[in-house]
Write a protein that holds these residues in place. Sequence first.
Motif, mmCIF file in Angstrom:
data_model
loop_
_atom_site.group_PDB
_atom_site.id
_atom_site.type_symbol
_atom_site.label_atom_id
_atom_site.label_comp_id
_atom_site.label_asym_id
_atom_site.label_seq_id
_atom_site.Cartn_x
_atom_site.Cartn_y
_atom_site.Cartn_z
ATOM 1 N N ASP A 1 0.832 -1.204 0.000
ATOM 2 C CA ASP A 1 0.000 0.000 0.000
ATOM 3 C C ASP A 1 0.870 1.259 0.000
ATOM 4 O OD1 ASP A 1 -2.716 1.304 0.470
ATOM 5 O OD2 ASP A 1 -1.551 2.058 2.175
ATOM 6 N N THR A 2 1.963 1.231 0.748
ATOM 7 C CA THR A 2 2.849 2.398 0.783
ATOM 8 C C THR A 2 3.496 2.636 -0.574
ATOM 9 O OG1 THR A 2 3.304 2.094 3.138
ATOM 10 C CG2 THR A 2 4.918 3.352 1.870
ATOM 11 N N LEU A 3 3.944 1.554 -1.227
ATOM 12 C CA LEU A 3 4.570 1.703 -2.538
ATOM 13 C C LEU A 3 3.571 2.191 -3.591
ATOM 14 C CD1 LEU A 3 6.792 -1.505 -2.668
ATOM 15 C CD2 LEU A 3 7.590 0.863 -2.553
ATOM 16 N N ALA A 4 2.334 1.765 -3.475
ATOM 17 C CA ALA A 4 1.356 2.086 -4.508
ATOM 18 C C ALA A 4 0.676 3.432 -4.279
ATOM 19 C CB ALA A 4 0.309 0.972 -4.596
ATOM 20 N N PHE A 5 0.350 3.739 -3.026
ATOM 21 C CA PHE A 5 -0.490 4.923 -2.765
ATOM 22 C C PHE A 5 0.151 5.923 -1.815
ATOM 23 C CE2 PHE A 5 -3.246 1.185 -3.371
ATOM 24 C CZ PHE A 5 -3.849 1.554 -4.565
ATOM 25 N N GLY A 6 1.314 5.593 -1.268
ATOM 26 C CA GLY A 6 1.921 6.508 -0.302
ATOM 27 C C GLY A 6 2.494 7.754 -0.942
ATOM 28 N N GLY A 7 2.748 8.760 -0.097
ATOM 29 C CA GLY A 7 3.358 9.985 -0.600
ATOM 30 C C GLY A 7 2.721 11.239 -0.023
ATOM 31 N N THR A 8 1.412 11.284 0.068
ATOM 32 C CA THR A 8 0.723 12.493 0.547
ATOM 33 C C THR A 8 -0.015 12.248 1.850
ATOM 34 O OG1 THR A 8 -1.242 11.947 -0.774
ATOM 35 C CG2 THR A 8 0.448 13.315 -1.811
ATOM 36 N N ARG A 9 0.016 11.037 2.348
ATOM 37 C CA ARG A 9 -0.757 10.729 3.561
ATOM 38 C C ARG A 9 0.078 10.943 4.817
ATOM 39 N NH1 ARG A 9 -2.945 4.820 1.800
ATOM 40 N NH2 ARG A 9 -0.670 4.498 1.864
ATOM 41 N N VAL A 10 -0.635 10.971 5.933
ATOM 42 C CA VAL A 10 -0.015 11.058 7.255
ATOM 43 C C VAL A 10 -0.293 9.760 7.991
ATOM 44 C CG1 VAL A 10 -0.017 12.228 9.486
ATOM 45 C CG2 VAL A 10 -0.201 13.567 7.377
ATOM 46 N N LEU A 11 0.758 9.191 8.593
ATOM 47 C CA LEU A 11 0.621 7.934 9.326
ATOM 48 C C LEU A 11 0.501 8.207 10.815
ATOM 49 C CD1 LEU A 11 3.288 5.666 7.552
ATOM 50 C CD2 LEU A 11 0.831 5.830 7.081
ATOM 51 N N ARG A 12 -0.395 7.480 11.467
ATOM 52 C CA ARG A 12 -0.560 7.529 12.924
ATOM 53 C C ARG A 12 -0.058 6.201 13.470
ATOM 54 N NH1 ARG A 12 -5.296 5.866 15.776
ATOM 55 N NH2 ARG A 12 -5.266 6.520 17.963
ATOM 56 N N ILE A 13 1.194 6.238 13.964
ATOM 57 C CA ILE A 13 1.842 5.018 14.453
ATOM 58 C C ILE A 13 1.489 4.847 15.920
ATOM 59 C CG2 ILE A 13 4.010 3.754 14.609
ATOM 60 C CD1 ILE A 13 5.183 5.761 12.614
ATOM 61 N N VAL A 14 0.908 3.703 16.246
ATOM 62 C CA VAL A 14 0.441 3.451 17.608
ATOM 63 C C VAL A 14 1.255 2.315 18.204
ATOM 64 C CG1 VAL A 14 -1.539 2.860 19.043
ATOM 65 C CG2 VAL A 14 -1.870 4.211 16.963
ATOM 66 N N GLY A 15 1.751 2.502 19.450
ATOM 67 C CA GLY A 15 2.492 1.463 20.144
ATOM 68 C C GLY A 15 2.436 1.653 21.633
ATOM 69 N N SER A 16 2.882 0.664 22.395
ATOM 70 C CA SER A 16 2.891 0.755 23.861
ATOM 71 C C SER A 16 4.008 1.678 24.306
ATOM 72 C CB SER A 16 3.079 -0.634 24.487
ATOM 73 O OG SER A 16 2.013 -1.497 24.096
ATOM 74 N N GLY A 17 3.717 2.420 25.408
ATOM 75 C CA GLY A 17 4.686 3.383 25.904
ATOM 76 C C GLY A 17 5.783 2.736 26.711
ATOM 77 N N ASP A 18 5.417 2.169 27.866
ATOM 78 C CA ASP A 18 6.427 1.581 28.755
ATOM 79 C C ASP A 18 6.158 0.105 29.020
ATOM 80 O OD1 ASP A 18 4.148 1.821 30.144
ATOM 81 O OD2 ASP A 18 4.940 3.104 31.747
ATOM 82 N N GLY A 19 5.362 -0.522 28.185
ATOM 83 C CA GLY A 19 5.078 -1.943 28.350
ATOM 84 C C GLY A 19 3.793 -2.221 29.079
ATOM 85 N N SER A 20 3.221 -1.266 29.763
ATOM 86 C CA SER A 20 1.962 -1.475 30.483
ATOM 87 C C SER A 20 0.790 -1.307 29.535
ATOM 88 C CB SER A 20 1.845 -0.472 31.637
ATOM 89 O OG SER A 20 1.887 0.846 31.140
ATOM 90 N N GLU A 21 -0.337 -1.884 29.908
ATOM 91 C CA GLU A 21 -1.502 -1.868 29.036
ATOM 92 C C GLU A 21 -2.130 -0.488 28.931
ATOM 93 O OE1 GLU A 21 -4.219 -4.789 30.307
ATOM 94 O OE2 GLU A 21 -2.913 -6.507 29.884
ATOM 95 N N ASP A 22 -2.019 0.316 30.011
ATOM 96 C CA ASP A 22 -2.667 1.628 29.977
ATOM 97 C C ASP A 22 -1.766 2.717 29.404
ATOM 98 O OD1 ASP A 22 -0.842 1.602 31.987
ATOM 99 O OD2 ASP A 22 -2.124 2.610 33.457
ATOM 100 N N SER A 23 -0.553 2.339 28.958
ATOM 101 C CA SER A 23 0.381 3.305 28.390
ATOM 102 C C SER A 23 0.342 3.190 26.874
ATOM 103 C CB SER A 23 1.803 3.039 28.896
ATOM 104 O OG SER A 23 2.712 3.899 28.262
ATOM 105 N N LEU A 24 0.200 4.336 26.217
ATOM 106 C CA LEU A 24 0.056 4.339 24.777
ATOM 107 C C LEU A 24 0.792 5.534 24.196
ATOM 108 C CD1 LEU A 24 -1.431 2.816 22.457
ATOM 109 C CD2 LEU A 24 -3.230 4.529 22.664
ATOM 110 N N VAL A 25 1.528 5.304 23.105
ATOM 111 C CA VAL A 25 2.255 6.363 22.410
ATOM 112 C C VAL A 25 1.771 6.394 20.970
ATOM 113 C CG1 VAL A 25 4.487 7.194 21.602
ATOM 114 C CG2 VAL A 25 4.279 6.207 23.884
#
Length: 476
Positions: A128-152
């Motif tokens: 998808d990135t190779l075909a349609f990427g270039g003008t979009r904004v990505l929202r990268i979601v991951g755990s902050g410090d390993g706990s379930e209630d922490s989110l970055v």
Amino acid sequence: MATHTRAMPGPFSGLSVKLIATIILVILAVEVVIYLPSAANFRASWLQDRLRIGIVAARVLDAVPDIMALPRSLTDRLLNSAGAIAIVYRREGQSQLIELEAAPMPREALTVDMRAASPAALIAGAVDTLAFGGTRVLRIVGSGDGSEDSLVEVLVSELPLRHALLLYSRNIFLLSLIVAVMTAVVLYVFVSFVIIAPIRRLIANVVGFRQEPETAALILAPSARRDEIGILERQLAEMQTSIYSMLRQRRHLADLGLAVAKINHDLRNTLTSAQLLSDQVANLDDPKVQRLAPRLVQSIDRAIGFAQSVLDYGRQSATPPRPAPTALRAIIEEAVFGARLAAHPDIAVANAVPGELTVNVDRDQLGRVFLNLLKNAREALEAATAQIGHPAVEIGLEQTAETLVVSVSDNGPGLPPRALENLFVAFEGSARAGGTGLGLAIARELVEAHGGRLEHVPQAAGTRFDVILPAAVRLG
């Protein structure tokens, strides 16, 4: 004008080029299969790098009680190091946001959750990135410090990712191409030595032998290889040796046959003259002449028949049939007359072939077949008249959807074992002393030329031959 094909293929049409092209294409196809997971892993690593910088920024935010106290230069440096537009840190129901001062917040973003990224989702994301990427904004979601209630959450532009992925793809393609070419060259050198060079040698030998098959020097000398090519070389050498011997034998036989034909022609003319003289001698009133004349006439007739059968054998084998509609019964009646069975004083003839049956055959050649069969039957019956009460010859007919079978049978003594063992063999299959065996050989060749078969049918008494013709010759 005859066209001559090139012995060896051109530089771009031989096995060498096809082999190297096939190897390159196969390796590139395998690289494509490997490339997709590799590109997905590259994209995931790129996103994880951005997410790790976001986690570092989140820890900085977590260590500072008042985010407003952070200088703008520090937050911009954190964002620029991550290549991010904004970073959001969520913990215990609270959210903290830092964003670039000069960059406006996007209204829409494509979410990429790195916490539950499956291999299939990563591959689909890379495509998808190779075909349609270039003008979009990505929202990268991951755990902050390993706990379930922490989110970055890290908001980044997709354009740098696409550029990096394209550069990675180009490098992979160039590396794959180099590997494919090197592998193809190595395999080509190996296969050329082991397979292609021997094949080219075989081709050159076959082409040369085809042009001069009577040259013994062109017979292939096989190598000591034990693989398929070695077997092919040995079999080819044996075949060429057989062809060479057969051609030389046929040439000798052809030369001998030509000489025999010339001698036979002159001999027949001489015997014909002798026959005329013997007929005149037979009319003399001298008792001694009257006693010896029949034997003389019979011997001369037998010699003339032998000479004629040899000439017929050479002439009939080279003449293709010329089919034309004709009545089958008329052909057989002519053969009965030619075999001297018509109105024979001792032998009865029964012809069961209907007069309305029309066939598309060569009248002369098929008549020759029945003439030979009926003549053999007459000679066998005349030689055994004393042992047979009522000598008879029967011509029968059987019709099926696929064949037309005309049988010629007699109630004579049958064929001797030597004739049965060499049936249809010229100069070997004669049923009587002094015969040539050419009659059955000629008859079989003529029937086969019509697409049929001549078969001997074993009988308890007598002799039977079946002339089996395809049903297609039947016209009515």
